[in-house]
Design a protein around this motif. Structure first.
Motif, PDB file in Angstrom:
ATOM      1  N   CYS A 106      -5.433  -3.486  -5.712  1.00 25.00           N
ATOM      2  CA  CYS A 106      -5.992  -3.410  -4.367  1.00 25.00           C
ATOM      3  C   CYS A 106      -4.975  -2.767  -3.417  1.00 25.00           C
ATOM      4  O   CYS A 106      -3.831  -3.210  -3.332  1.00 25.00           O
ATOM      5  N   CYS A 107      -5.375  -1.757  -2.702  1.00 31.59           N
ATOM      6  CA  CYS A 107      -4.491  -1.022  -1.805  1.00 31.59           C
ATOM      7  C   CYS A 107      -3.775  -1.959  -0.823  1.00 31.59           C
ATOM      8  O   CYS A 107      -2.570  -1.856  -0.628  1.00 31.59           O
ATOM      9  N   ARG A 108      -4.510  -2.879  -0.226  1.00 30.65           N
ATOM     10  CA  ARG A 108      -3.887  -3.750   0.785  1.00 30.65           C
ATOM     11  C   ARG A 108      -2.866  -4.703   0.185  1.00 30.65           C
ATOM     12  O   ARG A 108      -1.975  -5.164   0.876  1.00 30.65           O
ATOM     13  N   VAL A 109      -2.997  -4.993  -1.111  1.00 35.05           N
ATOM     14  CA  VAL A 109      -2.016  -5.834  -1.801  1.00 35.05           C
ATOM     15  C   VAL A 109      -0.809  -4.995  -2.202  1.00 35.05           C
ATOM     16  O   VAL A 109       0.336  -5.427  -2.044  1.00 35.05           O
ATOM     17  N   LEU A 110      -1.063  -3.811  -2.713  1.00 35.47           N
ATOM     18  CA  LEU A 110       0.012  -2.927  -3.154  1.00 35.47           C
ATOM     19  C   LEU A 110       0.860  -2.429  -1.996  1.00 35.47           C
ATOM     20  O   LEU A 110       2.055  -2.196  -2.143  1.00 35.47           O
ATOM     21  N   ASN A 111       0.225  -2.257  -0.858  1.00 31.85           N
ATOM     22  CA  ASN A 111       0.915  -1.681   0.296  1.00 31.85           C
ATOM     23  C   ASN A 111       0.467  -2.401   1.562  1.00 31.85           C
ATOM     24  O   ASN A 111      -0.478  -1.964   2.226  1.00 31.85           O
ATOM     25  N   PRO A 112       1.146  -3.490   1.905  1.00 34.27           N
ATOM     26  CA  PRO A 112       0.716  -4.311   3.042  1.00 34.27           C
ATOM     27  C   PRO A 112       1.055  -3.735   4.422  1.00 34.27           C
ATOM     28  O   PRO A 112       0.663  -4.311   5.434  1.00 34.27           O
ATOM     29  N   HIS A 113       1.733  -2.614   4.474  1.00 39.21           N
ATOM     30  CA  HIS A 113       2.137  -2.020   5.746  1.00 39.21           C
ATOM     31  C   HIS A 113       0.944  -1.355   6.433  1.00 39.21           C
ATOM     32  O   HIS A 113       0.024  -0.879   5.769  1.00 39.21           O
ATOM     33  N   PRO A 114       0.945  -1.284   7.744  1.00 41.06           N
ATOM     34  CA  PRO A 114      -0.145  -0.588   8.456  1.00 41.06           C
ATOM     35  C   PRO A 114      -0.242   0.871   7.993  1.00 41.06           C
ATOM     36  O   PRO A 114       0.774   1.529   7.767  1.00 41.06           O
ATOM     37  N   PHE A 115      -1.479   1.363   7.861  1.00 42.56           N
ATOM     38  CA  PHE A 115      -1.710   2.720   7.384  1.00 42.56           C
ATOM     39  C   PHE A 115      -0.957   3.746   8.217  1.00 42.56           C
ATOM     40  O   PHE A 115      -0.889   3.666   9.442  1.00 42.56           O
ATOM     41  N   ASP A 116      -0.403   4.722   7.500  1.00 43.75           N
ATOM     42  CA  ASP A 116       0.273   5.888   8.056  1.00 43.75           C
ATOM     43  C   ASP A 116       1.567   5.586   8.794  1.00 43.75           C
ATOM     44  O   ASP A 116       2.120   6.465   9.460  1.00 43.75           O
ATOM     45  N   THR A 117       2.073   4.362   8.693  1.00 46.97           N
ATOM     46  CA  THR A 117       3.407   4.084   9.234  1.00 46.97           C
ATOM     47  C   THR A 117       4.432   4.622   8.238  1.00 46.97           C
ATOM     48  O   THR A 117       4.110   4.831   7.058  1.00 46.97           O
ATOM     49  N   PRO A 118       5.663   4.835   8.679  1.00 46.58           N
ATOM     50  CA  PRO A 118       6.676   5.312   7.729  1.00 46.58           C
ATOM     51  C   PRO A 118       6.831   4.397   6.512  1.00 46.58           C
ATOM     52  O   PRO A 118       6.989   4.883   5.390  1.00 46.58           O
ATOM     53  N   GLU A 119       6.740   3.088   6.720  1.00 44.39           N
ATOM     54  CA  GLU A 119       6.861   2.144   5.596  1.00 44.39           C
ATOM     55  C   GLU A 119       5.703   2.314   4.615  1.00 44.39           C
ATOM     56  O   GLU A 119       5.887   2.283   3.404  1.00 44.39           O
ATOM     57  N   HIS A 120       4.512   2.465   5.157  1.00 43.18           N
ATOM     58  CA  HIS A 120       3.327   2.659   4.322  1.00 43.18           C
ATOM     59  C   HIS A 120       3.447   3.944   3.507  1.00 43.18           C
ATOM     60  O   HIS A 120       3.215   3.948   2.294  1.00 43.18           O
ATOM     61  N   LEU A 121       3.808   5.023   4.164  1.00 47.16           N
ATOM     62  CA  LEU A 121       3.904   6.317   3.486  1.00 47.16           C
ATOM     63  C   LEU A 121       4.989   6.305   2.410  1.00 47.16           C
ATOM     64  O   LEU A 121       4.788   6.839   1.316  1.00 47.16           O
ATOM     65  N   LYS A 122       6.116   5.647   2.691  1.00 44.36           N
ATOM     66  CA  LYS A 122       7.200   5.564   1.718  1.00 44.36           C
ATOM     67  C   LYS A 122       6.737   4.791   0.480  1.00 44.36           C
ATOM     68  O   LYS A 122       7.020   5.192  -0.650  1.00 44.36           O
ATOM     69  N   ASN A 123       6.047   3.707   0.679  1.00 35.69           N
ATOM     70  CA  ASN A 123       5.540   2.907  -0.438  1.00 35.69           C
ATOM     71  C   ASN A 123       4.457   3.665  -1.209  1.00 35.69           C
ATOM     72  O   ASN A 123       4.423   3.651  -2.437  1.00 35.69           O
ATOM     73  N   CYS A 124       3.591   4.336  -0.474  1.00 32.95           N
ATOM     74  CA  CYS A 124       2.476   5.060  -1.095  1.00 32.95           C
ATOM     75  C   CYS A 124       2.957   6.220  -1.964  1.00 32.95           C
ATOM     76  O   CYS A 124       2.395   6.456  -3.036  1.00 32.95           O
ATOM     77  N   ILE A 125       3.985   6.923  -1.517  1.00 29.15           N
ATOM     78  CA  ILE A 125       4.475   8.037  -2.331  1.00 29.15           C
ATOM     79  C   ILE A 125       5.039   7.520  -3.644  1.00 29.15           C
ATOM     80  O   ILE A 125       4.866   8.146  -4.699  1.00 29.15           O
ATOM     81  N   LYS A 126       5.685   6.364  -3.624  1.00 28.78           N
ATOM     82  CA  LYS A 126       6.207   5.779  -4.864  1.00 28.78           C
ATOM     83  C   LYS A 126       5.055   5.402  -5.803  1.00 28.78           C
ATOM     84  O   LYS A 126       5.105   5.684  -7.000  1.00 28.78           O
ATOM     85  N   ILE A 127       4.037   4.764  -5.257  1.00 28.04           N
ATOM     86  CA  ILE A 127       2.888   4.370  -6.066  1.00 28.04           C
ATOM     87  C   ILE A 127       2.176   5.601  -6.623  1.00 28.04           C
ATOM     88  O   ILE A 127       1.815   5.650  -7.806  1.00 28.04           O
TER      89      ILE A 127
END
Length: 151
Positions: A106-127
């Motif tokens: 689940c996206c919200r479990v894998l990446n709990p940061h608000p969408f398009d924040t630097p933290e979210h984008l950093k986590n998403c690129i790794k995934i």
């Protein structure tokens, strides 16, 4: 297993994400190039809505959704007279690999940061990059592709 094609898949998926594609688009474009160049690149539009766990709904990860579509290119059926179990089995197997690797689907479990924040984008690129790696490892291990060529 060819480490080169696995690393190439990870890097292409990650690079696509860095260029502004979402997770689903990044996987599609990387694998289209590597294992299904006969597909029109414009088909990327079919996976756009998978990003953000289905348009920011936070449901199943878009990278996972698109990875399952890529697996379907190899294990899916083209007629209702064909057995669907090979496709179901492959989808289930990869789902479980993904879940074990990332701790959920689940996206919200894998990446709990608000969408398009630097933290979210950093986590998403790794995934995204690591989903590309996991998918290519799977395709090679199952002998669905060899050195990036479809079988």
């Amino acid at each position: 297993m060819s480490d080169d094609i696995v690393i190439e898949a990870r890097n292409k998926a990650g690079d696509n994400f860095k260029q502004g594609y979402n997770c689903a688009e990044s996987i599609f474009l990387a694998f289209r190039e590597l294992v299904a160049p006969e597909l029109d690149a414009g088909l990327v539009r079919m996976v756009t809505g998978f990003g953000g766990g289905l348009g920011h709904a936070g449901c199943m990860c878009g990278a996972l959704n698109t990875a399952e579509m890529i697996i379907g290119l190899f294990k899916g059926r083209t007629s209702n007279l064909e057995d669907r179990e090979p496709g179901y089995n492959a989808a289930h197997e990869f789902h479980d690999l993904f879940s074990e690797r990332f701790g959920g689907t689940c996206c919200r479990v894998l990446n709990p940061h608000p969408f398009d924040t630097p933290e979210h984008l950093k986590n998403c690129i790794k995934i995204t990059g690591n989903t590309g790696k996991l998918l290519m490892e799977y395709l090679v291990r199952k002998e669905l592709v060899t050195s990036g060529e479809t079988k």
